[in-house]
Write an enzyme that holds these catalytic residues in place. Structure first.
Site, PDB file in Angstrom:
ATOM      1  N   PRO A   1       0.823  -1.212   0.000  1.00  0.00           N
ATOM      2  CG  PRO A   1      -0.205  -1.168   2.098  1.00  0.00           C
ATOM      3  CD  PRO A   1       0.621  -2.026   1.201  1.00  0.00           C
ATOM      4  CD  GLU A   2       3.881   3.044  -3.770  1.00  0.00           C
ATOM      5  OE1 GLU A   2       4.288   4.218  -3.757  1.00  0.00           O
ATOM      6  OE2 GLU A   2       4.260   2.210  -4.597  1.00  0.00           O
TER       7      GLU A   2
END
Ligand code: ZN
Length: 269
Positions: free
Chosen positions: A2-3
């Site tokens: 996840p960014e």
């Protein structure tokens, strides 16, 4: 992994819990990147969540006197279930219990984290973070000033959370492709207009990814909530040996600071 856009989407998905009373937090398995302080967590009972926000890749649950700081790590996800539905999964580390729902934090690879603090600004995970990419303080002037003393490559600089937060490997590769700048190039040699390009492309790509995230929000709520993270349309990332969409040159991959970097040697220099 996840960014920032995925974390923003996750934060938006759990926003309905803002204003709700958190009855208790059950720690099934405290071993995350840092062990969860169960003593502190067990003290949290019947408190209202005043608001939920995001800073960099951290999600904040603001309670009356304290804030819970959550990081999704590499594989952390939340899912929402009805209270009493005993759908338990492997790697369900933490369960936030509300009146009729539970919010479950699942993290197979355990790089996520959960901290409790009275002062977010002074917390060791938060205090050295650079500006948010979508805020006005992240602008060409800021970048141009900041790069002067930096001895690192463009990619390393962009991925350093002290310079700007939330740019992970995928977005760094894509931002540099869109800006026509080689990931290997020393950032201090960028001129003012290249800084403008980098800032403009950073904001565009992050915004686009957040918008796309919004459209997959539905999946987040589905029973098998652990759907893969969405992606923006990728020009270089994970496209080794495929043709560059702009010039048909083969996309190259090399390892830079232990991470795969993808780029087009004719479009980026
Ligand atoms: Zn190209």
């Amino acid at each position: 992994m996840p960014e920032l856009p995925e974390v923003e989407t996750t934060k938006n998905a759990i926003l309905p819990f803002s204003g709700k009373t958190l009855k208790r937090i059950i720690v099934n398995n405290p071993s995350l990147r840092w062990p969860i302080d169960e003593k502190l967590i067990n003290k949290i009972k019947d408190v209202k969540i005043l608001s939920i926000s995001r800073r960099a890749k951290y999600i904040f649950l603001h309670l009356e006197e304290i804030t819970i700081i959550i990081h999704l790590g590499m594989t952390g996800t939340f899912r929402i279930q009805k209270l009493g539905s005993n759908q338990v999964r492997k790697h369900d580390h933490v369960v936030f219990e509300f009146k009729d729902k539970i919010l479950v934090f699942n993290d197979p690879r355990r790089f996520g984290s959960l901290h409790v603090t009275k002062s977010i600004e002074n917390h060791f995970l938060i205090k050295n973070l650079g500006p948010e990419p979508l805020e006005d303080v992240f602008n060409a002037e800021y970048l141009y000033k900041k790069i002067k003393k930096a001895g690192v490559s463009t990619k390393s600089f962009l991925m350093n959370q002290k310079n700007v937060v939330g740019i992970g490997n995928i977005y760094a590769c894509e931002i540099l492709f869109s800006s026509g700048i080689s990931p290997k190039r020393k950032i201090k040699y960028l001129n003012r207009s290249q800084c403008e390009e980098v800032v403009k492309n950073t904001k565009r790509i992050i915004k686009e990814a957040i918008t796309k995230g919004g459209t997959t929000l539905k999946d987040f709520y589905s029973a098998d909530g652990n759907k893969g993270y969405f992606k923006i349309e990728l020009n270089v990332y994970d496209r080794e040996n495929e043709e560059c969409k702009a010039c048909k040159t083969k996309i190259l991959r090399f390892v830079q600071n232990q991470r795969s970097t993808f780029y087009c040697k004719s479009c980026q220099n």
